[in-house]
Design a protein around this motif. Structure first.
Motif, PDB file in Angstrom:
ATOM      1  N   GLU A  60       0.815  -1.211   0.000  1.00  7.19           N
ATOM      2  CA  GLU A  60       0.000   0.000   0.000  1.00  7.19           C
ATOM      3  C   GLU A  60       0.856   1.272   0.000  1.00  7.19           C
ATOM      4  O   GLU A  60       0.438   2.301  -0.535  1.00  7.19           O
ATOM      5  N   TYR A 112      -3.881 -10.197   2.158  1.00  5.59           N
ATOM      6  CA  TYR A 112      -5.223  -9.727   2.521  1.00  5.59           C
ATOM      7  C   TYR A 112      -6.116 -10.888   2.965  1.00  5.59           C
ATOM      8  O   TYR A 112      -6.866 -10.775   3.940  1.00  5.59           O
ATOM      9  N   ASN A 131     -10.779  -6.996   4.150  1.00  5.80           N
ATOM     10  CA  ASN A 131      -9.594  -7.725   3.715  1.00  5.80           C
ATOM     11  C   ASN A 131      -9.970  -8.867   2.771  1.00  5.80           C
ATOM     12  O   ASN A 131      -9.319  -9.080   1.743  1.00  5.80           O
ATOM     13  N   MET A 134     -10.909  -7.269  -0.502  1.00  8.96           N
ATOM     14  CA  MET A 134      -9.751  -6.820  -1.266  1.00  8.96           C
ATOM     15  C   MET A 134      -9.071  -7.999  -1.968  1.00  8.96           C
ATOM     16  O   MET A 134      -8.642  -7.870  -3.128  1.00  8.96           O
ATOM     17  N   GLU A 137     -11.231  -8.681  -4.914  1.00 14.10           N
ATOM     18  CA  GLU A 137     -11.136  -7.600  -5.900  1.00 14.10           C
ATOM     19  C   GLU A 137      -9.851  -7.720  -6.723  1.00 14.10           C
ATOM     20  O   GLU A 137      -9.863  -7.508  -7.943  1.00 14.10           O
TER      21      GLU A 137
END
Length: 245
Positions: A60, A112, A131, A134, A137
């Motif tokens: 990140e 995640y 999490n 994500m 995704e």
């Protein structure tokens, strides 16, 4: 169930190769993920979260706001992932407005996922959800992640949402598994994850008293894995509740 989850996850982790060229950060990420999985198996959930956070924070810190990030596990998966992401942008999906699609090593998604999984065991379900979302995704064709996200909603008794995600999982083909060199193991993993999705579909339909649809889903699982104990148990429940034979 959890034992099966980690057998599948460990098999995928052992056979996966980083999508991009190895570097020191990639090596550190892989070491952290292996340690996180080991911590889960030892029921050291706080340690698992800490190890996963090392990978997540590093990722990140380097994210760009105009980029879409997708996890991939090898050259073939990278090509398919980037093409799929590009098509998603063209169709005006959630990634619309992003100018670059970047393939990253699947250890990022694993971080995640394992964090979400550990947080559930720590009783922090609300923190676990984003999490798990994500992970899905960034790796949308990962049946394993989809199944676990569906389980989150099933535990919340949100039968419709859980059914939606389990159904998507049942219709998804995980390219990372398809491309595995060991085709026998690939088939076993694929059948196990698909069967889990079908059991989830059956469970949700049973809760909504849709007995025929529940029976149909269990039958699909039993075609993949004949005499699967959990599916047989669910089948007997469906028969008893619906009056079918």
């Amino acid at each position: 169930m959890k034992a099966d989850i980690w057998i599948i996850a460990s098999a995928c982790l052992a056979t996966a190769t980083p999508a991009l060229a190895q570097n020191d950060q990639a090596a550190d990420d892989r070491a952290a993920i292996i340690a996180a999985y080991d911590a889960i198996q030892s029921q050291k959930f706080d340690a698992a979260v800490s190890k996963a956070d090392l990978v997540i924070q590093s990722f990140e810190d380097g994210k760009q706001s105009d980029s879409v990030y997708r996890c991939a596990s090898g050259s073939g998966d990278v090509v398919s992932t980037l093409l799929g992401a590009a098509l998603g942008v063209d169709k005006g999906g959630a990634d619309e407005g992003k100018t670059t699609t970047v393939a990253v090593a699947d250890d990022i998604c694993s971080a995640y996922f394992v964090k979400g999984f550990a947080l559930i065991d720590l009783g922090k379900r609300g923190e676990a959800l984003p999490n798990l979302e994500m992970a899905v995704e960034m790796d949308p064709d990962n049946q394993h992640y989809l199944n676990e996200l569906a389980e989150w909603y099933k535990a919340e008794r949100d039968w419709e949402k859980s059914l939606e995600i389990f159904t998507k999982a049942s219709e998804t083909s995980d390219l990372a598994i398809v491309l595995m060199e060991d085709k026998k193991q690939a088939t076993e993993i694929s059948n196990a994850t698909s069967c889990r999705a079908y059991r989830g579909i059956a469970f949700n339909h049973a809760e909504m008293r849709n007995w025929k649809k529940a029976r149909s889903a269990i039958d699909k699982c039993l075609k993949l894995i004949p005499n699967d104990p959990r599916s047989q148990q669910e089948l007997e429940y469906i028969k008893a509740q619906s009056g079918e034979k």
